[in-house]
Design an enzyme around this catalytic site. Structure first.
Site, mmCIF file in Angstrom:
data_model
loop_
_atom_site.group_PDB
_atom_site.id
_atom_site.type_symbol
_atom_site.label_atom_id
_atom_site.label_comp_id
_atom_site.label_asym_id
_atom_site.label_seq_id
_atom_site.Cartn_x
_atom_site.Cartn_y
_atom_site.Cartn_z
ATOM 1 N N LYS A 55 0.746 -1.322 -0.246
ATOM 2 C CA LYS A 55 -0.044 -0.058 0.062
ATOM 3 C C LYS A 55 0.926 1.261 -0.115
ATOM 4 O O LYS A 55 0.435 2.323 -0.405
ATOM 5 C CB LYS A 55 -0.891 -0.101 0.975
ATOM 6 C CG LYS A 55 -2.049 -1.005 1.145
ATOM 7 C CD LYS A 55 -2.981 -0.624 0.148
ATOM 8 C CE LYS A 55 -4.469 -1.561 0.421
ATOM 9 N NZ LYS A 55 -5.593 -1.027 -0.436
ATOM 10 N N SER A 80 -8.960 0.718 7.426
ATOM 11 C CA SER A 80 -8.619 0.175 8.707
ATOM 12 C C SER A 80 -7.431 -0.386 9.208
ATOM 13 O O SER A 80 -6.952 -0.866 10.395
ATOM 14 C CB SER A 80 -9.646 -0.918 9.150
ATOM 15 O OG SER A 80 -9.402 -2.083 8.097
ATOM 16 N N GLU A 206 -9.273 -14.294 -4.690
ATOM 17 C CA GLU A 206 -10.177 -13.755 -3.526
ATOM 18 C C GLU A 206 -10.259 -14.804 -2.560
ATOM 19 O O GLU A 206 -10.302 -16.054 -3.013
ATOM 20 C CB GLU A 206 -11.539 -13.358 -3.956
ATOM 21 C CG GLU A 206 -11.469 -11.997 -4.988
ATOM 22 C CD GLU A 206 -12.786 -11.829 -5.601
ATOM 23 O OE1 GLU A 206 -13.169 -10.409 -5.155
ATOM 24 O OE2 GLU A 206 -13.623 -12.415 -5.963
ATOM 25 N N GLY A 210 -15.525 -13.894 -0.049
ATOM 26 C CA GLY A 210 -15.725 -12.781 -0.625
ATOM 27 C C GLY A 210 -15.534 -12.678 -2.077
ATOM 28 O O GLY A 210 -14.413 -11.939 -2.569
ATOM 29 N N ASP A 212 -16.828 -11.064 -4.652
ATOM 30 C CA ASP A 212 -17.504 -10.052 -5.481
ATOM 31 C C ASP A 212 -16.702 -9.767 -6.782
ATOM 32 O O ASP A 212 -17.224 -9.461 -7.787
ATOM 33 C CB ASP A 212 -17.590 -8.777 -4.618
ATOM 34 C CG ASP A 212 -16.278 -8.378 -4.231
ATOM 35 O OD1 ASP A 212 -15.819 -7.342 -4.541
ATOM 36 O OD2 ASP A 212 -15.584 -8.876 -3.298
ATOM 37 N N SER A 306 1.396 -10.077 -0.573
ATOM 38 C CA SER A 306 0.788 -8.417 -0.537
ATOM 39 C C SER A 306 1.287 -7.772 0.664
ATOM 40 O O SER A 306 1.439 -6.361 0.808
ATOM 41 C CB SER A 306 -0.695 -8.266 -0.906
ATOM 42 O OG SER A 306 -1.275 -9.128 0.434
#
Length: 323
Positions: A55, A80, A206, A210, A212, A306
Site C-alpha cells: 500500500k 482500517s 479472492e 468474498g 465479488d 501483498s
C-alpha cells in the site's frame, strides 16, 4: 462519464517518484515450493515493504503528485489498516497534514501506528456510519484531498510498480497470481504484466467468502456483496472500483477463489520454509497457484505476497489451529 484509465506509462512515472522512498523488495524462491508445484516460483515480497505492505507504493505516488495548495491543505483517507498507515507515513515524508478515518474497533496497534506517523485519526462506528461519506464531508469542509484505498489512478499506478520490479528481476513469466480486494494491486499489476510480459496469464485471487470480484469479472458488471466473513481481512471489500474493474475486465485472465483453510496452510508454509511472516491476504496467490499446479507444470510463475501485517496473537492462533 467516460473514465480515463491509467496506463503502463503511469506505472513508469510512479516508479520514478518512488525511487529512494519505497523499498525495492526482494524476489525470493523456494526449492520446496518448486518441487511441490512442479514449477519455478518467484515470490515478490511486499510484506517487507515500508509499513509492511504494498500500500505504501500507491499512497506515496498519489501524495507526491499534490500541487502546492493540496499539500498545504492536507489529505484525508479512510482505512482500517494498511492504507491508513501508508497514507500517514507518505504524508509525513512529504510534509503534508493527514487525517485518517478509522473504525472504532480497528486494532489498537494499527491506530497507534497511524498516529505515530503524525496523522490525525477520526474514529467512526463501522456498523452505523459510512466512512466514505465521512471522508467526503471532511474533504469538503476543510479543503482536503481525498485519496481512497484503491479506486484512484495514481494509487493504481503506484501499486503496479511492484510487478514492474518483479518482471525486471525475473524476465517474462508464464503466470502471475495477485491477491484481490478492491483491485488496486491487481489492476496495477495487470498494467505492468501486459507491457512487460504480454504472454503472461494474470490471475486475481479472492477468499471464497468474498468473491465479488469473481462475480463482477464473469458477469461484466460490478457486483456488491455484504462484508465477507474471512480471515483475509485485506480482501474484505464489498465491491471493485470503477477504475479497477475497467482494467481487470480488460487485462486479467481470470479471478479465482481459495478457502480460509488453504490460507492457513500457506501461512504455515511461509513461516516454516521461507521464514516469512505473511498475513492471510498475502497467502491468496500461493494458495491459488497450488490449487492450479496441474496446469502450471514446468512454468515460470510469479506470486505477489501483498503484506505481513497481522496481529501476533492472532497469527500464532491461526498457525496452531492449522497444526
Amino acid at each position: 462519464m467516460t473514465l480515463t484509465l491509467p496506463t503502463y506509462a503511469d506505472v513508469c512515472a510512479a516508479a520514478e517518484r518512488l525511487e529512494g522512498h519505497a523499498h525495492r523488495t526482494p524476489v525470493l524462491s523456494s526449492r520446496t515450493a518448486d518441487r511441490e508445484l512442479g514449477a519455478q516460483l518467484f515470490f515478490k515480497c511486499e510484506n517487507l515493504q515500508r509499513v509492511g505492505a504494498f500500500k505504501f507504493r500507491g499512497a506515496f505516488n498519489a501524495l507526491a503528485r499534490f500541487d502546492a495548495r493540496q499539500r498545504a491543505a492536507g489529505v484525508v483517507a479512510y482505512s482500517s489498516g494498511n492504507h491508513a498507515q501508508a497514507v500517514a507515513l507518505s504524508a509525513s515524508l512529504l510534509g503534508i497534514p493527514a487525517t485518517i478515518v478509522m473504525p472504532q474497533d480497528a486494532p489498537a496497534s494499527k491506530v497507534a501506528a497511524t498516529r505515530g506517523y503524525g496523522a490525525t485519526v477520526v474514529l467512526y462506528d463501522r456498523y452505523t456510519e459510512d466512512r466514505e461519506q465521512i471522508g467526503r464531508e471532511l474533504a469538503q469542509r476543510h479543503g482536503l484531498t481525498l485519496i481512497p484505498p484503491y479506486d484512484h489512478p495514481d494509487v493504481i499506478a503506484g501499486q503496479g510498480t511492484a510487478v514492474k520490479e518483479l518482471l525486471e528481476d525475473t524476465g517474462p513469466l508464464d503466470a502471475l497470481f495477485v491477491c484481490l480486494g478492491g483491485g488496486g494491486l491487481l489492476s496495477g499489476s495487470a498494467l505492468a504484466a501486459r507491457a512487460l510480459a504480454p504472454g503472461c496469464k494474470v490471475y486475481g485471487v479472492e477468499p471464497e467468502a468474498g468473491n465479488d470480484g469473481q462475480q463482477s469479472f464473469r458477469s461484466g458488471a460490478i457486483v456488491h456483496i455484504d462484508t465477507p466473513q474471512t480471515i483475509a481481512d485485506g480482501a474484505q471489500t464489498q465491491h471493485l472500483g470503477q477504475y479497477t474493474f475497467g482494467i481487470i475486465r480488460r487485462d486479467v485472465d481470470d479471478v479465482l477463489t481459495v478457502s480460509d483453510a488453504a490460507l492457513v496452510e500457506e501461512m504455515r508454509f511461509f513461516a516454516a520454509r521461507m521464514k516469512l511472516v505473511v498475513e492471510p491476504t498475502g497467502c491468496l496467490g500461493l494458495a491459488a497457484a497450488r490449487a492450479m499446479k496441474d496446469q502450471l507444470q514446468g512454468k515460470r510463475v510469479g506470486v505477489l505476497i501483498s503484506g505481513g501485517n497481522v496481529d501476533m496473537a492472532r497469527y500464532a492462533a491461526l498457525l496452531a489451529k492449522g497444526a
